[in-house]
Design a protein around this motif. Structure first.
Motif, short mmCIF file in Angstrom:
data_model
loop_
_atom_site.label_atom_id
_atom_site.label_comp_id
_atom_site.label_asym_id
_atom_site.label_seq_id
_atom_site.Cartn_x
_atom_site.Cartn_y
_atom_site.Cartn_z
N LYS A 9 24.59 21.08 20.57
CA LYS A 9 25.21 21.64 19.37
C LYS A 9 26.68 21.93 19.64
CE LYS A 9 25.23 23.36 15.18
NZ LYS A 9 24.96 22.51 13.98
N ALA A 10 27.54 21.47 18.73
CA ALA A 10 28.97 21.72 18.87
C ALA A 10 29.55 22.06 17.50
CB ALA A 10 29.67 20.50 19.46
N TYR A 11 30.61 22.88 17.53
CA TYR A 11 31.40 23.17 16.34
C TYR A 11 32.83 22.73 16.63
CZ TYR A 11 27.48 26.13 14.91
OH TYR A 11 26.23 26.59 14.55
N GLY A 12 33.22 21.61 16.06
CA GLY A 12 34.55 21.09 16.36
C GLY A 12 34.67 20.74 17.84
N THR A 13 35.66 21.35 18.49
CA THR A 13 35.88 21.07 19.92
C THR A 13 35.07 22.01 20.82
OG1 THR A 13 37.80 22.56 19.94
CG2 THR A 13 38.21 20.22 19.49
N GLN A 14 34.39 23.00 20.22
CA GLN A 14 33.63 23.96 21.02
C GLN A 14 32.17 23.51 21.13
OE1 GLN A 14 33.11 27.87 19.38
NE2 GLN A 14 32.44 28.77 21.32
N THR A 38 28.55 32.29 23.45
CA THR A 38 27.92 31.15 24.12
C THR A 38 26.79 30.53 23.30
OG1 THR A 38 26.47 32.67 25.35
CG2 THR A 38 28.47 31.91 26.47
N GLY A 39 26.39 31.18 22.18
CA GLY A 39 25.43 30.55 21.29
C GLY A 39 24.07 31.19 21.21
N LYS A 40 23.94 32.44 21.62
CA LYS A 40 22.62 33.10 21.61
C LYS A 40 22.08 33.21 20.18
CE LYS A 40 24.03 36.84 23.77
NZ LYS A 40 25.46 36.50 23.98
N THR A 41 22.90 33.74 19.27
CA THR A 41 22.46 33.88 17.89
C THR A 41 22.29 32.52 17.22
OG1 THR A 41 23.51 36.07 17.71
CG2 THR A 41 23.04 34.91 15.65
N THR A 42 23.14 31.57 17.57
CA THR A 42 23.01 30.21 17.03
C THR A 42 21.67 29.60 17.43
OG1 THR A 42 25.41 29.87 17.11
CG2 THR A 42 24.04 27.90 17.01
N LEU A 43 21.23 29.83 18.65
CA LEU A 43 19.93 29.33 19.10
C LEU A 43 18.81 29.91 18.23
CD1 LEU A 43 18.15 27.77 21.09
CD2 LEU A 43 18.19 29.79 22.58
N PHE A 44 18.87 31.20 17.94
CA PHE A 44 17.89 31.82 17.05
C PHE A 44 17.88 31.12 15.69
CE2 PHE A 44 16.91 36.42 18.62
CZ PHE A 44 16.47 35.89 19.83
N ARG A 45 19.07 30.86 15.15
CA ARG A 45 19.17 30.24 13.83
C ARG A 45 18.58 28.83 13.85
NH1 ARG A 45 22.31 32.30 10.00
NH2 ARG A 45 22.98 30.23 9.28
N ILE A 52 20.96 23.21 12.08
CA ILE A 52 20.43 21.94 12.54
C ILE A 52 21.13 21.54 13.83
CG2 ILE A 52 19.98 19.52 11.95
CD1 ILE A 52 18.55 21.57 10.17
N PRO A 53 20.38 21.24 14.91
CA PRO A 53 21.03 20.79 16.14
C PRO A 53 21.66 19.42 15.95
CG PRO A 53 18.63 20.68 16.35
CD PRO A 53 18.92 21.36 15.05
N ASP A 54 22.71 19.13 16.71
CA ASP A 54 23.32 17.80 16.67
C ASP A 54 22.37 16.75 17.24
OD1 ASP A 54 25.55 19.02 15.63
OD2 ASP A 54 26.55 19.21 17.57
N SER A 55 21.61 17.14 18.26
CA SER A 55 20.58 16.27 18.82
C SER A 55 19.57 17.13 19.55
CB SER A 55 21.20 15.23 19.76
OG SER A 55 21.81 15.87 20.87
#
Length: 618
Positions: A9-14, A38-45, A52-55
């Protein structure tokens, strides 16, 4: 079982995740750690299907129920009890199981009178508590808890620990409180360098393993890099010689097969010290018979409060929400005036105040650099940028406007303002809110190293254990000073609500006997703690004296070395001789102090272990 495979999962260059995989097995209670962002809450989402994961794939069994502690709250029932009970499973025999809801609500700080209140009229903090209660009561297969201790007071947090320890399903927990996490989880997983690193055990064990693995990686990388350079040197040296062509080609193929190990990027850490102002007196601040009420003629929130703050005190303010902890700090800071009583400030007092409202006072339209610069406009730009860097706003990050920052970033700006100006008394109101574990560790270290007094409001038992040597306790309808640390308080007195609950839950024929045994155990623990304080306090004081002497000597050594360089440049032989002798004597003094420190530390640690063993056996 939850299975996450090759997640990216990426957002732009991050980039947050790059081929991350893990599983949550049956009955596992997993602590999820990682620096802010680092993406803890994003993982929950993504687990909940909100992102949606990129892959990659997230596999959840059919019929597997997951509940998430969300900050977006919606209530549909007319009372607190009905809202909390809405998720209870129905029974054919008509059994009333609202007792489960009442038990959880009581544990989270709701009174009997609160149960019939309209949920929509609750404060924001109690709405979050009700939302947490609904989730716990509904008994899903998996809990996703993102900072569940936010808005909970210390008594409710202690209840939640006991509840989660007995949780039979699966759980993934995000929290900045390391001790809370370690006390309720079976496994720990870090989001580290865009991958997942999971072990059975505590955060401490996981971080130790990560550090050890990265040290081994760096050693291996350095060796491989050395071998690669030797091979490249051989190729370049003998490339043109026909007799060495076979050897050269062999080494070329060797290089092509060998994947180059990249140097690990440095991870940002919050590293800082509070700037201590000299204080020649003994008492920076004294409060005498202070009473305070927000309502003229109404009941006092603070009644007959008296304290003298010593120049190197470490005082924790503890108690349930709404009892007056922040109000007392505002009174001590001079932002609120007592109705009666006196607050006396020493003429040499320089106060630094980190308040909950102070974060809201940051100007959203100016940059981080300018906000920190505003504390002391005469400070040079290099010094201001140094403070920004210490707060993890290096380079162009210092030019971000306050208005675009997250809550955690604003807290770091406020800390930056606090260290920009020398102080000899720090008043800190929940300074760990929004900070990640690494930043909290740095804050605790900075508090312990500060050569001044600290008064701190916190609900974190971890911070209290690490910092507080005295306590201001709000319990029941009283506020008073307790001369001892938090462990002493729990052993000698304990929380009134916990004592009431334990007494109510006893309700059996052998309750009097259990109560007597518990009372005797408490007395024995208090005796051991008193003995420990009597025996170990002189050692602690001497350790502090030695550490202060070492710090002072090292500063003198640095000054003498600078003076020696200057004297050498101007050819001042007499100054060079005097400074050389001073440097020699100071180094000898430092070595002697370290030797004494080692001996006393060994004695201190041995005694601490001995007393810990005695307490475990009670």
């Amino acid at each position: 079982m939850l299975i996450v495979n090759n997640l990216s999962k990426a957002y732009g260059t991050q980039t947050l995740f790059d081929g991350a995989s893990f599983t949550v097995g049956t009955g596992e209670r997993l602590g999820l750690v990682g620096r802010n962002g680092t993406g803890k809450t994003t993982l929950f989402r993504m687990i909940l299907g909100e992102e949606i994961p990129d892959s990659g794939e997230i596999t959840i069994p059919r019929g597997y129920s997951i509940r998430h502690l969300s900050q977006h709250i919606a209530f549909s029932e007319k009372t607190v009890l009905a809202e909390a009970s809405a998720g209870l499973r129905a029974h054919d025999d008509g059994r009333d199981e609202t007792y489960k809801a009442k038990t959880v609500l009581a544990g989270l700080g709701f009174t009997e009178a609160d149960l019939q209140d309209d949920p929509l009229k609750l404060s924001g903090g109690f709405q979050v508590r009700l939302n947490l209660a609904r989730i716990l009561i509904s008994e899903p297969r998996m809990l996703l808890l993102d900072e569940p201790t936010n808005y909970l007071d210390i008594v409710s947090i202690r209840w939640l620990v006991l509840f989660l320890r007995s949780w039979k399903g699966e759980m993934v927990l995000i929290t900045h409180d390391r001790d809370f996490m370690d006390s309720v989880t079976t496994h720990t997983m870090a989001i580290h360098r865009m991958r997942m690193r999971k072990i059975a055990g505590s955060t401490h064990k996981l971080y130790e393993q990560i550090i050890e693995e990265e040290e081994i990686y760096e050693q291996t990388r350095a060796n491989e890099d050395k071998k690669r350079k030797e091979i490249e040197l051989f190729i370049n040296r003998f490339r043109a010689q026909a007799t060495r062509a076979r050897s050269v080609q062999s080494r070329v193929r060797q290089l092509q097969k060998k994947e180059k190990m990249e140097k690990l990027s440095a991870l940002e850490n919050l590293e800082f010290t509070f700037n201590a102002a000299p204080f020649p007196g003994r008492w920076p601040l004294e409060a005498g018979s202070v009473n305070f009420s927000y309502i003229p003629g109404g009941p006092d929130l603070i009644r007959d409060f008296t304290i003298a703050v010593k120049k190197r005190d470490r005082i924790g303010i503890i108690g349930k929400n709404g009892k007056g902890k922040t109000t007392l700090l505002n009174v001590l800071a001079g932002e609120l005036k007592p109705v009666t009583g006196t607050i006396t400030y020493n003429q040499n007092l320089k106060m630094g105040y980190f308040g909950q409202m102070n974060v809201d006072r940051l100007d959203p339209n100016i940059t981080i650099e300018d906000e920190i610069w505003s504390v002391e406009p005469s400070r040079g730009k290099t010094a201001v940028r140094g403070i920004c860097g210490a707060m993890m706003f290096d380079g162009d990050k210092a030019l971000k406007k306050i208005g675009v920052l997250s809550g955690g970033e604003r807290s770091r700006v406020l800390l930056g303002k606090l260290i920009a100006e020398p102080a000899n008394l720090l008043l800190l109101d929940e300074p760990t809110n929004h900070l990640d574990m690494e930043s909290i560790d740095s804050l605790v270290e900075a508090i312990n190293n500060f050569d001044g007094a600290v008064v701190i409001v916190t609900h974190s038992e971890m911070v209290l254990d690490a910092v507080a040597e005295r306590l201001i306790v709000f319990d029941g309808n009283r506020v008073g000073v307790f001369d001892g640390n938090y462990e002493d308080f729990l052993s000698r007195i304990g929380w009134e609500d916990e004592a009431d609950r334990n007494g109510n839950e006893a309700g059996t024929e052998d309750a009097p006997a259990k109560s007597a045994l518990k009372k005797e155990s408490k007395r024995l623990r208090a005796d051991i703690i008193n003995e420990r304080s009597r025996v170990m306090s002189p050692l602690k004081n001497r350790i502090h004296e030695i550490e202060s002497a070492i710090t002072s000597a090292e500063r003198q050594l640095a000054r003498d070395n600078e003076s020696l360089v200057a004297a050498s440049q101007r050819g001042d032989g007499k100054a060079i001789m005097g400074l050389s002798m001073s440097i020699h004597d100071t180094k000898k003094q430092i070595d002697s102090l370290f030797d004494e420190l080692e001996v006393i530390t060994v004695e201190h640690d041995a005694l601490a272990q001995e007393f810990e063993e005695k307490l475990r056996n009670v």
